[in-house]
Scaffold this motif. Structure first.
Motif, PDB file in Angstrom:
ATOM      1  N   LEU C  16       0.837  -1.210   0.000  1.00  0.00           N
ATOM      2  CA  LEU C  16       0.000   0.000   0.000  1.00  0.00           C
ATOM      3  C   LEU C  16       0.865   1.251   0.000  1.00  0.00           C
ATOM      4  O   LEU C  16       0.539   2.241  -0.668  1.00  0.00           O
ATOM      5  N   LEU C  17       1.990   1.213   0.752  1.00  0.00           N
ATOM      6  CA  LEU C  17       2.882   2.374   0.763  1.00  0.00           C
ATOM      7  C   LEU C  17       3.449   2.621  -0.632  1.00  0.00           C
ATOM      8  O   LEU C  17       3.574   3.761  -1.073  1.00  0.00           O
ATOM      9  N   TYR C  18       3.765   1.522  -1.337  1.00  0.00           N
ATOM     10  CA  TYR C  18       4.233   1.675  -2.719  1.00  0.00           C
ATOM     11  C   TYR C  18       3.139   2.262  -3.590  1.00  0.00           C
ATOM     12  O   TYR C  18       3.401   3.075  -4.478  1.00  0.00           O
ATOM     13  N   GLY C  19       1.892   1.890  -3.306  1.00  0.00           N
ATOM     14  CA  GLY C  19       0.786   2.390  -4.112  1.00  0.00           C
ATOM     15  C   GLY C  19       0.502   3.860  -3.918  1.00  0.00           C
ATOM     16  O   GLY C  19      -0.049   4.518  -4.806  1.00  0.00           O
ATOM     17  N   THR C  20       0.851   4.422  -2.748  1.00  0.00           N
ATOM     18  CA  THR C  20       0.522   5.832  -2.519  1.00  0.00           C
ATOM     19  C   THR C  20       1.314   6.772  -3.408  1.00  0.00           C
ATOM     20  O   THR C  20       0.954   7.947  -3.506  1.00  0.00           O
ATOM     21  N   VAL C  21       2.384   6.301  -4.021  1.00  0.00           N
ATOM     22  CA  VAL C  21       3.166   7.201  -4.876  1.00  0.00           C
ATOM     23  C   VAL C  21       2.318   7.706  -6.044  1.00  0.00           C
ATOM     24  O   VAL C  21       2.458   8.842  -6.495  1.00  0.00           O
ATOM     25  N   ASP C  22       1.388   6.865  -6.497  1.00  0.00           N
ATOM     26  CA  ASP C  22       0.538   7.263  -7.622  1.00  0.00           C
ATOM     27  C   ASP C  22      -0.728   7.983  -7.184  1.00  0.00           C
ATOM     28  O   ASP C  22      -1.498   8.425  -8.032  1.00  0.00           O
ATOM     29  N   MET C  23      -0.962   8.082  -5.866  1.00  0.00           N
ATOM     30  CA  MET C  23      -2.205   8.708  -5.414  1.00  0.00           C
ATOM     31  C   MET C  23      -2.135  10.226  -5.595  1.00  0.00           C
ATOM     32  O   MET C  23      -1.051  10.806  -5.625  1.00  0.00           O
ATOM     33  N   PRO C  24      -3.282  10.896  -5.729  1.00  0.00           N
ATOM     34  CA  PRO C  24      -3.256  12.367  -5.807  1.00  0.00           C
ATOM     35  C   PRO C  24      -2.778  12.971  -4.502  1.00  0.00           C
ATOM     36  O   PRO C  24      -2.911  12.375  -3.433  1.00  0.00           O
ATOM     37  N   ASP C  25      -2.234  14.177  -4.592  1.00  0.00           N
ATOM     38  CA  ASP C  25      -1.688  14.826  -3.405  1.00  0.00           C
ATOM     39  C   ASP C  25      -2.797  15.178  -2.428  1.00  0.00           C
ATOM     40  O   ASP C  25      -3.972  15.255  -2.776  1.00  0.00           O
ATOM     41  N   TRP C  26      -2.379  15.413  -1.210  1.00  0.00           N
ATOM     42  CA  TRP C  26      -3.319  15.803  -0.146  1.00  0.00           C
ATOM     43  C   TRP C  26      -3.975  17.140  -0.489  1.00  0.00           C
ATOM     44  O   TRP C  26      -3.291  18.104  -0.821  1.00  0.00           O
ATOM     45  N   SER C  27      -5.313  17.175  -0.464  1.00  0.00           N
ATOM     46  CA  SER C  27      -6.148  18.355  -0.715  1.00  0.00           C
ATOM     47  C   SER C  27      -5.852  18.988  -2.069  1.00  0.00           C
ATOM     48  O   SER C  27      -5.797  20.190  -2.191  1.00  0.00           O
ATOM     49  N   ASP C  28      -5.671  18.137  -3.064  1.00  0.00           N
ATOM     50  CA  ASP C  28      -5.463  18.634  -4.421  1.00  0.00           C
ATOM     51  C   ASP C  28      -6.823  18.948  -5.044  1.00  0.00           C
ATOM     52  O   ASP C  28      -7.680  18.066  -5.108  1.00  0.00           O
ATOM     53  N   PRO C  29      -7.072  20.172  -5.497  1.00  0.00           N
ATOM     54  CA  PRO C  29      -8.402  20.479  -6.059  1.00  0.00           C
ATOM     55  C   PRO C  29      -8.673  19.759  -7.376  1.00  0.00           C
ATOM     56  O   PRO C  29      -9.831  19.656  -7.789  1.00  0.00           O
ATOM     57  N   HIS C  30      -7.635  19.247  -8.038  1.00  0.00           N
ATOM     58  CA  HIS C  30      -7.845  18.587  -9.332  1.00  0.00           C
ATOM     59  C   HIS C  30      -7.697  17.079  -9.235  1.00  0.00           C
ATOM     60  O   HIS C  30      -7.409  16.419 -10.231  1.00  0.00           O
ATOM     61  N   SER C  31      -7.879  16.535  -8.030  1.00  0.00           N
ATOM     62  CA  SER C  31      -7.783  15.077  -7.900  1.00  0.00           C
ATOM     63  C   SER C  31      -8.991  14.431  -8.576  1.00  0.00           C
ATOM     64  O   SER C  31     -10.044  15.064  -8.724  1.00  0.00           O
ATOM     65  N   PRO C  32      -8.866  13.178  -9.031  1.00  0.00           N
ATOM     66  CA  PRO C  32      -9.980  12.553  -9.765  1.00  0.00           C
ATOM     67  C   PRO C  32     -11.278  12.506  -8.966  1.00  0.00           C
ATOM     68  O   PRO C  32     -12.363  12.590  -9.550  1.00  0.00           O
ATOM     69  N   ALA C  33     -11.190  12.408  -7.632  1.00  0.00           N
ATOM     70  CA  ALA C  33     -12.426  12.346  -6.845  1.00  0.00           C
ATOM     71  C   ALA C  33     -13.179  13.663  -6.895  1.00  0.00           C
ATOM     72  O   ALA C  33     -14.389  13.687  -6.718  1.00  0.00           O
ATOM     73  N   SER C  34     -12.480  14.770  -7.136  1.00  0.00           N
ATOM     74  CA  SER C  34     -13.136  16.075  -7.068  1.00  0.00           C
ATOM     75  C   SER C  34     -13.597  16.595  -8.413  1.00  0.00           C
ATOM     76  O   SER C  34     -14.192  17.666  -8.462  1.00  0.00           O
ATOM     77  N   ILE C  35     -13.300  15.901  -9.502  1.00  0.00           N
ATOM     78  CA  ILE C  35     -13.682  16.466 -10.793  1.00  0.00           C
ATOM     79  C   ILE C  35     -14.708  15.626 -11.529  1.00  0.00           C
ATOM     80  O   ILE C  35     -15.156  16.004 -12.595  1.00  0.00           O
TER      81      ILE C  35
END
Lengths: 125, 151, 90
Positions: C16-35
């Motif tokens: 999971l730690l390896y997987g977080t490298v591809d996750m969107p940054d903390w509180s990124d307004p353009h993350s996939p969840a927010s658009i």
């Protein structure tokens, strides 16, 4: 440094999840397993809530909602409401699973007079 | 087993505090449109007020105030309110849970009818959550016997 | 046995730690969840349902079936608890 500042929230949830996961599969007492499951679920809830955060955004409630001068609402000014909704329902599922699991544990204790997993498996032979 | 435990301070404070806790729970349910809150949270607060009563007094006294039959009926009453509103929308010619159709029977326009439908849903959810919390607590704490709790 | 559990937990955590490298940054307004769908909810919820709290309007209106299932779940939990351990004393 940039990587730590932008990703440290996920690492906290992963550590929390590892604690819960270890309690679920490493401990022998059923109540300890259940507490581990609760920690695991809490970590997942925190993860989902953190995906809803937006920089410079406020809580998803329109202020002065019924005023006459309704200005246009921009999506960038409000946090993402969807994770909040989903996690609100998940917390309720968490309480339900906890209640049913405690009821099952009470049933197991009534029958075997113990809550240690290896002793129960010994008694079942 | 702990003998029957009575404490004048705890019981008096609980008796004074209970109406305010329940009023706050109703406020959280009814004000869920404008502030953080809603059926789930308000229902849990209402259930917690009853659990406080069970802890400060005992289960027999608490069951005299709210019997098990009434509690189980509340469990299903909330669900009936929820699905009943959906069926009313169905009868009025919309889809299931399409609250804008409620403006045929309420004196509001279709957009405000949605707000009213959401309020009805929240009330149903609040009743069910309150009853379920009380039921889970009573059953788990007395291991299903409802005689003496917390033993 | 405990060592095996610890190994499994550490392996999961490392993946999971390896997987977080591809996750969107903390509180990124353009993350996939927010658009994807949430801008639609944020911009239209007030004028479509007249409820200022978007969480309430999404919970009870846009995703009403979801909440109905949720209520059924806690109802089922209470009934399961009663059926499992309720033991009336004669």
């Amino acid at each position: 440094m940039e990587l730590i500042l932008s990703k440290y929230n996920y690492w906290i949830y992963i550590v929390l999840m590892m604690i819960g996961f270890y309690a679920m599969i490493g401990k022998r007492n059923l109540v300890k397993k259940l507490v581990g499951m609760n920690i695991f679920q809490t970590a997942i809830i925190l993860y989902f809530i953190s995906t809803g955060a937006k920089r410079g955004a406020t809580i998803p409630i329109v202020e002065h909602g019924h005023g006459e001068a309704m200005q246009a609402i921009h999506a960038a000014h409000y946090a993402n409401p969807l994770p909040h909704v989903l996690m609100l329902t998940t917390i309720v599922v968490m309480v339900s699973t906890f209640g049913v699991a405690l009821a099952l544990i009470i049933m197991i204790y009534r029958r075997y007079r113990t809550l240690e997993e290896d002793e129960i498996l010994e008694l079942r032979k | 087993m702990i003998a029957h435990f009575e404490d004048v301070i705890i019981q008096t404070v609980c008796r004074i505090l209970l109406p305010f806790i329940q009023l706050y729970g109703l406020y959280v349910i009814a004000h869920g449109h404008h502030s953080p809150g809603g059926g789930f949270q308000g229902g849990v607060i209402l259930g917690a007020s009853f659990i406080l009563f069970c802890v400060a007094y005992d289960i027999k006294e608490a069951k005299r105030r709210m019997s098990e039959k009434l509690d189980t009926m509340f469990c299903s009453l909330g669900l009936i309110i929820y699905s009943g509103i959906g069926i009313i929308c169905l009868v009025l010619g919309g889809n299931y849970l399409n609250y804008s159709r409620l403006h045929h029977i309420l004196p509001v326009n279709p957009i405000d009818a949605r707000s009213m439908g959401i309020l009805g849903i929240e009330i149903g959810v609040g009743i069910t959550v309150m009853a379920v919390m009380i039921s889970l607590f009573l059953n788990l704490v007395s291991s299903g016997e409802h005689e003496e709790g917390l033993q | 046995m405990k060592l095996l559990a610890l190994l499994a937990v550490c392996a999961t955590g490392a993946l999971l730690l390896y997987g977080t490298v591809d996750m969107p940054d903390w509180s990124d307004p353009h993350s996939p969840a927010s658009i994807h769908v949430s801008p639609r909810y944020i911009e239209k919820a007030m004028e479509e349902t007249a409820v200022p709290n978007m969480v309430t309007s999404v919970l009870a209106d846009y995703r009403g079936y979801d909440t109905l299932g949720e209520t059924v779940i806690i109802f089922t939990a209470a009934m399961a608890c009663i059926l499992l351990i309720r033991r009336p004393r004669k």
